[in-house]
Design a protein around this motif. Structure first.
Motif, PDB file in Angstrom:
ATOM      1  N   GLN A  54       0.949  -1.279   0.067  1.00 39.24           N
ATOM      2  CA  GLN A  54      -0.042  -0.138   0.044  1.00 39.24           C
ATOM      3  C   GLN A  54       0.839   1.226   0.002  1.00 39.24           C
ATOM      4  O   GLN A  54       0.349   2.370  -0.586  1.00 39.24           O
ATOM      5  N   SER A  55       2.309   1.123   0.571  1.00 38.04           N
ATOM      6  CA  SER A  55       2.880   2.296   0.506  1.00 38.04           C
ATOM      7  C   SER A  55       3.383   2.916  -0.775  1.00 38.04           C
ATOM      8  O   SER A  55       3.743   3.959  -0.896  1.00 38.04           O
ATOM      9  N   LEU A  56       3.561   1.783  -1.453  1.00 39.05           N
ATOM     10  CA  LEU A  56       4.138   1.967  -2.870  1.00 39.05           C
ATOM     11  C   LEU A  56       3.235   2.995  -3.592  1.00 39.05           C
ATOM     12  O   LEU A  56       4.072   3.900  -4.606  1.00 39.05           O
ATOM     13  N   TYR A  57       2.065   3.051  -3.415  1.00 43.05           N
ATOM     14  CA  TYR A  57       1.112   4.010  -4.110  1.00 43.05           C
ATOM     15  C   TYR A  57       1.151   5.476  -3.668  1.00 43.05           C
ATOM     16  O   TYR A  57       0.334   6.340  -3.827  1.00 43.05           O
ATOM     17  N   ASP A  58       1.818   5.399  -2.499  1.00 43.85           N
ATOM     18  CA  ASP A  58       1.739   6.809  -1.723  1.00 43.85           C
ATOM     19  C   ASP A  58       2.999   7.571  -2.194  1.00 43.85           C
ATOM     20  O   ASP A  58       4.020   7.093  -1.441  1.00 43.85           O
TER      21      ASP A  58
END
Length: 400
Positions: A54-58
């Motif tokens: 999920q962090s990758l898209y932030d």
């Protein structure tokens, strides 16, 4: 070209030689069963992977991460320590994120040693402990570990001239490679010794959770006392007077490839290590820290399941070795079996491991790679399922 003299002691690397032997075995078409590396084959928990994914898209996670940005991780680490060991920890001054505990043990000598100073290290011991000392232009004094002393060092045997020139001691229990554990009383002795001789006490602590034996309950209904299982050095030095401890999520949470750990302990030592790190690197990607937070504060079921898996593997492997006549002790902790070599290899662990992998495809780590007093032993890493371990022992039997 001329290179620094500090590289000279780093040139001897039996693990590089073993890599060549493994490549040679593969080239001949042998099926490799690699028991030489302590890299868990088990996956990280799904909630950990999800947090990273999920962090990758932030896009706010895509830039450099400075110390203040690691606050949430440091708080999670401090909370984990307080819950596990009952030690109060200040996340602002007593915790520092690391790229695994190996980075900490390799960089800390740069903050402590002047050229020529001694570091007291376990022998056999983990190779990066010595590597960090050599990079700091220090000297290594090996503290021998023998089975008659339960693989614990004898501090009284350290020569007075060496002690006068020593600045740090490095311990690591549960121990790689011998799988030995140390009681809290030993750590209390170590703390008192280091306080008396003005030594920094370093404890490398990656196998805190990979322990198979628990203390008997003193009273009905009482939970086992964790101090007797795998104590933290800070339980022996709760005021953190001389101690720093390194923890990695590689073993407990199967996150070796993610490279995340932390240092915890004396605030002055944490600051000194932070200053060294500032000259070398920024922190990890924030998404990795988010995954580590999820591991530390989330469900701990995976930790117990992993320990159970390694306990089963230990029992299968040790029993299989016993059946073929190779008597080894049953380890109480870690993912390793430390085995005394039979004749004619009792003093040539490198030759044993080289021949074993070339003739059978089974790779193990020669004891000599962990230090002078590791010679005569071999380390097997239990990083395959029981059926494969059984196959490995069958091949070992044919070789013997």
């Amino acid at each position: 070209m001329q290179f620094a003299k500090r590289l000279q002691p780093l040139q001897f690397n039996v693990f590089a030689d073993m890599d060549k032997a493994k490549a040679k075995a593969l080239a001949t078409g042998r099926q490799l069963i690699d028991l030489s590396l302590g890299s868990a084959d088990l996956p990280a928990a799904s909630h950990v992977v999800d947090a990273i994914a999920q962090s990758l898209y932030d896009q706010s996670t895509h830039g450099y991460l400075l110390f203040h940005g690691t606050q949430a991780f440091r708080q999670a680490a401090a909370q984990w320590y307080e819950q596990k060991f009952g030690i109060a920890v200040d996340p602002e001054t007593e915790v520092l994120p690391l790229i695994g505990s190996q980075e900490g043990t390799a960089h800390l000598p740069l903050a402590i040693l002047n050229p020529g100073d001694f570091a007291l290290l376990l022998d056999p011991g983990y190779p990066s402990h010595a590597g960090g000392v050599y990079l700091a232009s220090g000297q290594v004094y090996p503290m021998p570990l023998h089975p008659e002393n339960d693989f614990l060092p004898v501090f009284a045997d350290i020569p007075t001239p060496v002690l006068a020139q020593s600045r740090m001691m490095v311990l690591s229990y549960p121990h790689n490679p011998t799988s030995a554990i140390a009681p809290l009383s030993f750590f209390q002795e170590a703390v008192a010794f280091c306080q008396q001789h003005n030594l920094v006490l370093v404890h490398d602590f990656p196998y805190v959770d990979l322990v198979f034996e628990e203390k008997e309950k003193e009273n009905p209904g009482e939970t086992p006392n964790p101090k007797s299982i795998a104590p933290s050095i800070l339980q022996a030095d709760p005021q953190k007077t001389v101690s720093i401890e390194f923890f990695t999520l590689s073993k407990s949470y199967n996150m070796g490839g993610f490279r995340i750990g932390y240092a915890i302990g004396n605030a002055e030592l944490i600051l000194a290590l932070r200053q060294v790190k500032a000259a070398v690197d920024f922190n990890q990607y924030r998404g990795i820290l988010n995954g580590a937070i999820a591991a530390l504060v989330g469900p701990q079921d995976l930790v117990k399941a992993s320990v159970d898996r390694f306990r089963q593997r230990r029992d299968v492997f040790v029993n299989a070795l016993h059946r073929i006549g190779w008597q080894v002790s049953t380890p109480k902790a870690t993912m390793y079996v430390w085995a005394k070599l039979p004749e004619p290899w009792s003093q040539n662990s490198m030759e044993f491991c080289t021949q074993l992998v070339e003739k059978t495809g089974v790779a193990a780590s020669p004891g000599a790679g962990f230090g002078k007093f590791g010679e005569g032993y071999v380390r097997f890493a239990l990083v395959h399922e029981p059926a494969i371990l059984e196959t490995a022992v069958s091949r070992i039997a044919e070789f013997l």
